[in-house]
Design a protein around this motif. Structure first.
Motif, PDB file in Angstrom:
ATOM      1  N   LEU A  87       0.743  -1.151  -0.087  1.00 18.28           N
ATOM      2  CA  LEU A  87      -0.136  -0.135  -0.079  1.00 18.28           C
ATOM      3  C   LEU A  87       0.716   1.353   0.014  1.00 18.28           C
ATOM      4  N   VAL A  88       2.139   1.189   0.636  1.00 16.04           N
ATOM      5  CA  VAL A  88       2.763   2.416   0.577  1.00 16.04           C
ATOM      6  C   VAL A  88       3.196   2.622  -0.923  1.00 16.04           C
ATOM      7  N   GLY A  89       3.583   1.673  -1.844  1.00 17.00           N
ATOM      8  CA  GLY A  89       3.644   1.928  -2.984  1.00 17.00           C
ATOM      9  C   GLY A  89       2.590   2.294  -3.688  1.00 17.00           C
ATOM     10  N   VAL A  90       1.528   1.781  -3.608  1.00 15.05           N
ATOM     11  CA  VAL A  90       0.149   2.078  -4.165  1.00 15.05           C
ATOM     12  C   VAL A  90      -0.213   3.527  -3.915  1.00 15.05           C
ATOM     13  N   PHE A  91      -0.200   3.953  -2.900  1.00 13.23           N
ATOM     14  CA  PHE A  91      -0.400   5.595  -2.454  1.00 13.23           C
ATOM     15  C   PHE A  91       0.448   6.469  -3.141  1.00 13.23           C
ATOM     16  N   VAL A  92       1.772   6.035  -2.897  1.00 11.92           N
ATOM     17  CA  VAL A  92       2.600   6.817  -3.657  1.00 11.92           C
ATOM     18  C   VAL A  92       2.541   7.180  -5.111  1.00 11.92           C
ATOM     19  N   VAL A  93       2.458   5.753  -5.850  1.00 10.09           N
ATOM     20  CA  VAL A  93       2.240   6.062  -7.332  1.00 10.09           C
ATOM     21  C   VAL A  93       1.096   6.733  -7.615  1.00 10.09           C
ATOM     22  N   ARG A  94      -0.092   6.361  -6.893  1.00  8.96           N
ATOM     23  CA  ARG A  94      -1.376   7.185  -7.460  1.00  8.96           C
ATOM     24  C   ARG A  94      -1.105   8.477  -7.021  1.00  8.96           C
ATOM     25  N   ARG A  95      -0.498   9.012  -6.335  1.00  9.45           N
ATOM     26  CA  ARG A  95      -0.322  10.463  -5.927  1.00  9.45           C
ATOM     27  C   ARG A  95       0.604  11.203  -6.864  1.00  9.45           C
ATOM     28  N   GLU A  96       1.768  10.374  -7.215  1.00 10.55           N
ATOM     29  CA  GLU A  96       2.676  11.221  -8.192  1.00 10.55           C
ATOM     30  C   GLU A  96       1.971  11.005  -9.610  1.00 10.55           C
ATOM     31  N   GLU A  97       1.141   9.913  -9.920  1.00  6.78           N
ATOM     32  CA  GLU A  97       0.628  10.003 -11.195  1.00  6.78           C
ATOM     33  C   GLU A  97      -0.998  10.887 -11.354  1.00  6.78           C
ATOM     34  N   ARG A 255      -3.937  12.769   8.782  1.00  8.87           N
ATOM     35  CA  ARG A 255      -4.567  13.717   8.482  1.00  8.87           C
ATOM     36  C   ARG A 255      -3.987  14.992   8.418  1.00  8.87           C
ATOM     37  N   LYS A 256      -2.394  14.820   9.092  1.00  9.87           N
ATOM     38  CA  LYS A 256      -1.764  15.972   9.022  1.00  9.87           C
ATOM     39  C   LYS A 256      -0.631  16.162   8.124  1.00  9.87           C
ATOM     40  N   TRP A 257      -0.317  14.987   7.680  1.00 18.18           N
ATOM     41  CA  TRP A 257       0.994  15.200   6.759  1.00 18.18           C
ATOM     42  C   TRP A 257       0.726  14.724   5.066  1.00 18.18           C
ATOM     43  N   PHE A 258      -0.783  13.630   5.180  1.00 16.11           N
ATOM     44  CA  PHE A 258      -0.849  13.055   3.987  1.00 16.11           C
ATOM     45  C   PHE A 258      -0.977  14.132   2.818  1.00 16.11           C
ATOM     46  N   ARG A 259      -0.242  13.818   1.586  1.00 14.95           N
ATOM     47  CA  ARG A 259      -0.412  14.530   0.530  1.00 14.95           C
ATOM     48  C   ARG A 259      -1.179  14.052  -0.647  1.00 14.95           C
ATOM     49  N   TRP A 260      -1.983  14.914  -1.265  1.00 15.44           N
ATOM     50  CA  TRP A 260      -2.746  14.295  -2.519  1.00 15.44           C
ATOM     51  C   TRP A 260      -2.122  14.711  -3.738  1.00 15.44           C
ATOM     52  N   GLU A 261      -1.362  15.552  -3.687  1.00 15.25           N
ATOM     53  CA  GLU A 261      -0.627  16.017  -4.956  1.00 15.25           C
ATOM     54  C   GLU A 261       1.108  15.320  -4.920  1.00 15.25           C
ATOM     55  N   PRO A 262       1.495  15.405  -6.049  1.00 14.78           N
ATOM     56  CA  PRO A 262       3.021  15.064  -6.293  1.00 14.78           C
ATOM     57  C   PRO A 262       3.893  15.899  -5.546  1.00 14.78           C
ATOM     58  N   ARG A 263       5.038  15.191  -4.757  1.00 14.48           N
ATOM     59  CA  ARG A 263       5.741  16.108  -3.917  1.00 14.48           C
ATOM     60  C   ARG A 263       6.988  16.411  -4.910  1.00 14.48           C
ATOM     61  N   ARG A 264       7.013  17.707  -5.172  1.00  9.34           N
ATOM     62  CA  ARG A 264       7.931  18.293  -5.751  1.00  9.34           C
ATOM     63  C   ARG A 264       9.434  19.035  -5.136  1.00  9.34           C
TER      64      ARG A 264
END
Length: 264
Positions: A87-97, A255-264
């Protein structure tokens, strides 16, 4: 890595929206051969590899058997690799894409997006745990669990906690490649200190007191206690309290740190 096309769920109830998202995520999971290997094959391989070490342990004094050491460890591997790491991979990939960002523009709420994305991995892991439990019971000639509800509670709490901690880890992971590194602290700490390979009963008291506070330790203790029936009320409440504390801490971090857009 190829760009993933999001399937926007149709308007409806939260359950129907999550079901549509989970169906799309399940399709993507089935196409990812590396993720399927990690989820389905690696836990069984690690369980087999640690069987020799368990055979050499002095388990009689602690009231444990080879089965009550191997089985909780095997289910712990499933929670770590099929749920947390995947799930770490899923959340990161879906966010970055930009998939997560696009999903937020629809009717899905934030918690529905995360839960729907996690549902296929959790379902796959629970089915795998049932099959492993049945297989270990037959192969290792184990007796039926003495407290089934404790084992079920440990498994469900462990799966839920791995989902929350996966989202929290993804919040601090910049890329899909980085996800392979960011999961390592949790994997190593859990395998070494949560009783998966060496039960806490065999550790020195001071070390065991520290290790039982690790995130996955309560789940492993409850699963093992379900088979041995050795947990008293105080120990049971302590493990449940530790699991709930980690859950609340993980939810706060998401809730505090999760990001929904790509980290740049």
């Amino acid at each position: 890595m190829s760009t993933t096309t999001a399937v926007a769920p149709r308007p409806g109830t939260p359950a129907s929206r999550m079901k549509a998202l989970a169906r799309a995520e399940l399709t993507l999971l089935g196409r990812n051969k590396a993720a399927m290997f990690t989820a389905l094959v690696l836990p069984a391989m690690l369980t087999f590899s640690m069987s020799t070490a368990v055979d050499g342990m002095d388990l009689e004094k602690s009231g444990l058997t080879v089965g009550t050491v191997l089985l909780p460890g095997s289910l712990g591997y499933v929670l770590l690799f099929a749920v947390y790491s995947a799930l770490v991979g899923v959340f990161v990939v879906r966010r970055e894409e930009l998939v997560l960002k696009r999903l937020r523009t629809g009717e899905l709420r934030d918690r529905e997006i995360l839960a729907g994305a996690a549902l296929p991995a959790v379902t796959l892991a629970l089915v795998q745990c049932v099959l492993l439990a049945a297989g270990c019971t037959v192969v290792l000639d184990m007796a039926a669990p003495r407290a089934v509800w404790q084992a079920v509670a440990g498994l469900l709490l462990g799966a839920a906690l791995m989902c929350v901690l996966a989202a929290a880890t993804a919040a601090f992971t910049r890329s899909a490649e980085g996800a392979q590194i960011s999961v390592m602290p949790m994997l190593l700490l859990s395998m070494v200190g949560s009783g998966m390979v060496v039960p806490l009963d065999l550790m020195p008291d001071a070390m065991a007191s520290v290790c039982e506070l690790l995130p996955l330790s309560p789940a492993i203790a409850l699963i093992r206690g379900g088979w041995t029936g050795a947990l008293d009320t105080g120990e049971l409440l302590g493990h449940l309290g530790t699991a709930v504390a980690w859950m609340l801490l993980g939810v706060f971090a998401v809730r505090k740190w999760f990001r929904w857009e790509p980290r740049r």
